[in-house]
Design an enzyme around this catalytic site. Structure first.
Site, PDB file in Angstrom:
ATOM      1  N   GLU A 303       0.833  -1.210   0.000  1.00 20.83           N
ATOM      2  CA  GLU A 303       0.000   0.000   0.000  1.00 20.83           C
ATOM      3  C   GLU A 303       0.869   1.261   0.000  1.00 20.83           C
ATOM      4  OE1 GLU A 303      -3.797   0.403   0.490  1.00 20.83           O
ATOM      5  OE2 GLU A 303      -2.881   2.100  -0.516  1.00 20.83           O
ATOM      6  N   ASP A 307       1.093   3.962  -3.048  1.00 22.19           N
ATOM      7  CA  ASP A 307       0.701   5.358  -2.838  1.00 22.19           C
ATOM      8  C   ASP A 307       1.826   6.310  -3.240  1.00 22.19           C
ATOM      9  OD1 ASP A 307      -1.559   4.224  -1.813  1.00 22.19           O
ATOM     10  OD2 ASP A 307      -1.286   4.930   0.245  1.00 22.19           O
ATOM     11  N   SER A 514      -7.523   2.015  -3.687  1.00 24.29           N
ATOM     12  CA  SER A 514      -6.241   2.423  -3.101  1.00 24.29           C
ATOM     13  C   SER A 514      -5.331   3.033  -4.145  1.00 24.29           C
ATOM     14  CB  SER A 514      -5.496   1.201  -2.570  1.00 24.29           C
ATOM     15  OG  SER A 514      -5.964   0.836  -1.339  1.00 24.29           O
TER      16      SER A 514
END
Ligand SMILES: *[C@@H]1O[C@H](CO)[C@@H](O)[C@H](O)[C@H]1NC(C)=O
Ligand SMILES: *[C@@H]1O[C@H](CO)[C@@H](O)[C@H](O)[C@H]1NC(C)=O
Ligand SMILES: *[C@@H]1O[C@H](CO)[C@@H](O)[C@H](O)[C@H]1NC(C)=O
Ligand SMILES: *[C@@H]1O[C@H](CO)[C@@H](O)[C@H](O)[C@H]1NC(C)=O
Length: 595
Positions: A303, A307, A514
């Site tokens: 994650e 990002d 996400s």
């Protein structure tokens, strides 16, 4: 107004001598339930009673006295037709609006003193709207008329101390918004276990489109490889940012919020840039450690890497900040180790509102089912997002990866009713929520794109027209499964599948909303760069602009749907819909429109 004079008397009594009156202690024992769960939150199990002499930091949220004025100010500075548009508030101006009333402070202090707590040891937030004080389980149980237990989260094997319900003296109900930790069970780990992310799909080791990045008409058409594998060049072509070079890099910043033991990795970012954004090689991001957060470079997180690679991949050379949010070490049920009061949202939010300068764009890819967050807690967290918006920060959140709802879609209100499951913070009206798309020419809704209607927050006026139009078209379909008067989301969307992410040196395909939220954040950050470089205010809270002037500068996504809860879900169509919102960004149109 009866409580005003009482508070005064108590305050004076407390000053003169802390001699407890019996009438006074009666007041503190006259309880009303503040929040109660009907069942142990799903995924958690009761482990046993909490040790009574165990101590933890109790956080008390005082009612924010002029919060309505803050919301008015937020809408004025965010409405492109208002004369105050762009005149964002300072930290001090916001603090003045969210400060508690003196009566609330006096009353809460008397209550703490009545429980023999040392007020001098308490900590206050800058605005005074939070009081943090160390208490034992035995003290907390008396103060809140409750019983604390140890609960275990099955999937993450984490233990926490929480209550099934808690009460407050009736005189405090209108002065205290919430007390934590009590009935909110979300932790960084339990939330991580449901973080919106999908792995799998094809990978490529280098970007076939890079050669086309220079020269006239660079990436004027979107390469067909982008239908299955997404790289920064795909997004820069699709959302029309490839011709823009940021220049306000001294003022403009983009923030990525990360939780717990998941770290963005610098070596992976280097590898990523070499393969997919060669002009950004040798650049990096800054890590800010919040509340004991770490930066372990031997533990790259999917994650965190997704990002940071995709925000920088679009916004380079804009400085990016990765907020690594920690928390106290976890509670270990059978040894007397330190306290665990770490709750997602509050640790980072309390940190960021105290900063003088906040990044103009911030993305967060975590969330929970709304019903697992106590209503009071969700409202308070959402209020803090309003504070950040009023200061000129655009907050982007992933809409979730379960369509209209994952799993059994049963309510936890004791009725066990089938219903769509909105996500939080996606459902907060003061943030911009990003759904997911896939494919190119045309871009369509991805089938997991989270979308729906809040049960906690009413529909804000900025979206009332668009949402009414959608609901009229929907007719009676799904009636009873969702709350048609609630805040509807997502607001916008962006690509969500096939992202090429370097993790531990290897290219890994990742998807989920996400991926959509950092992508949208990258584009917004470029718009902020453009505005700032022209001496203008940054965008701040986006939604009033998106649902009015900017709607025509988004690519409307008109096909696809988001099945869930045993239904086909909502369908994307012309105009706003609860799958892809108003659509995906067109940077060149947005830039033109902002002049
Ligand atoms: C609070 O929870 C306890 C169990 O922990 C239960 O016995 C009690 O009835 C609950 N009270 C309310 C008001 O729900
Ligand atoms: C990165 O740094 C190395 C070593 O200093 C240098 O040779 C290279 O040209 C730099 N690359 C870019 C894209 O700036
Ligand atoms: C709710 O219904 C599900 C499925 O019918 C069942 O497994 C579960 O035990 C029920 N929960 C409660 C609290 O009644
Ligand atoms: C539906 O939404 C409204 C507005 O936010 C709220 O007041 C109401 O409690 C919600 N209804 C349910 C059943 O959650």
């Amino acid at each position: 107004m009866f409580w005003t004079s009482q508070a005064l008397i108590l305050g004076l009594a407390h000053l003169a001598a802390s001699k407890p009156f019996s009438s006074q202690s009666k007041r503190w024992d006259d309880f009303g339930v503040k929040h109660a769960w009907d069942e142990v939150p799903r995924g958690w199990e009761l482990h046993g009673p909490a040790p009574t002499d165990y101590t933890f930091d109790m956080r008390i949220a005082l009612r924010q006295d002029r919060f309505d004025d803050l919301v008015t100010a937020l809408y004025e500075v965010s409405d492109p037709t208002h004369e105050r548009y762009g005149q964002h508030l300072s930290k001090e101006e916001v603090a003045a609006l969210v400060a508690p009333h003196r009566d609330s402070v006096d009353l809460v202090e008397s209550w703490l003193a009545a429980h023999n707590l040392d007020l001098a040891s308490s900590e206050r937030s800058h605005a005074g709207d939070w009081i943090t004080i160390r208490v034992s389980v035995a003290q907390a149980e008396k103060m809140l008329g409750t019983k604390y237990n140890v609960f275990r989260h099955g999937q993450s094997d984490e233990y926490v101390i929480r209550t099934m319900n808690y009460s407050l003296p009736n005189v405090l109900h209108e002065h205290v918004a919430l007390v934590s930790p009590t009935t909110y069970f979300g932790t960084m780990k339990s939330m991580k276990a449901t973080s919106f992310i999908h792995e799998g799909g094809p990978t490529i080791q280098s970007d076939p489109n890079l050669a086309r990045l220079t020269g006239p008409n660079s990436l004027a058409t979107v390469p067909s490889s982008c239908a299955t594998t997404i790289t920064p060049s795909c997004l820069r072509a699709l959302y029309k940012t490839s011709d823009y070079t940021p220049s306000a890099t001294k003022q403009n910043r983009l923030g990525v919020v990360g939780y717990l033991a998941e770290y963005a990795n610098r070596a992976d970012l280097d590898t990523f840039f070499k393969s997919f954004r060669p002009d950004a090689v040798n650049s990096s991001y800054t890590t800010v450690l919040v509340n004991g957060g770490g930066d372990d470079q031997s533990r790259p997180g999917v994650e965190a890497n997704l990002d940071i690679q995709y925000t920088t991949g679009i916004s380079y050379p804009t400085p990016n900040i990765y907020y690594s949010t920690g928390g106290s070490p976890p509670f270990i049920p059978d040894s007397y180790t330190p306290s665990n009061t770490n709750e997602p949202y509050l640790d980072w939010l309390n940190f960021i509102v105290d900063q003088k300068d906040i990044p103009q764009t911030i993305t967060t890819s975590y969330g929970d089912e709304e019903q697992t967050v106590p209503r009071d807690y969700a409202i308070r967290v959402c209020n803090i997002f309003a504070q950040l918006g009023s200061r000129g920060t655009t907050l982007l959140f992933a809409s979730g990866d379960s369509g209209v709802g994952g799993g059994q879609c049963l309510t936890n209100d004791g009725q066990n009713r089938t219903a769509f499951m909105p996500a939080f913070p996606a459902s907060c009206p003061f943030v911009t929520t990003v759904g997911g798309t896939t494919h190119v020419s045309p871009e369509v809704a991805v089938d997991f794109s989270g979308g729906g209607f809040s049960n906690y927050f009413a529909r804000p006026s900025y979206q009332s027209k668009d949402v009414s139009t959608y609901l009229t078209g929907l007719g009676n379909q799904y009636s009873g499964l969702f709350n048609s008067s609630g805040r509807a989301y997502p607001d916008v969307s962006a690509q969500a599948q096939g992202f090429q992410v370097v993790v531990n040196g290897r290219v890994t395909p990742v998807g989920g909303t996400s991926a959509s939220s950092p992508t949208f954040a990258g584009v917004i950050s470029l718009l902020n760069d453009y505005l700032i470089s022209k001496g203008k205010a940054p965008l701040g809270f986006l939604n009033p602009l998106l649902y009015s002037k900017a709607a025509s500068a988004l690519n409307d996504i008109t096909s696809g749907s988001n099945p869930g809860c045993g239904t086909n879900g909502f369908s994307a169509g012309k105009g706003w819909d609860p799958v892809t919102g108003l659509g995906t960004p067109d940077f060149s149109k947005l830039k033109k429109l902002l002049g």
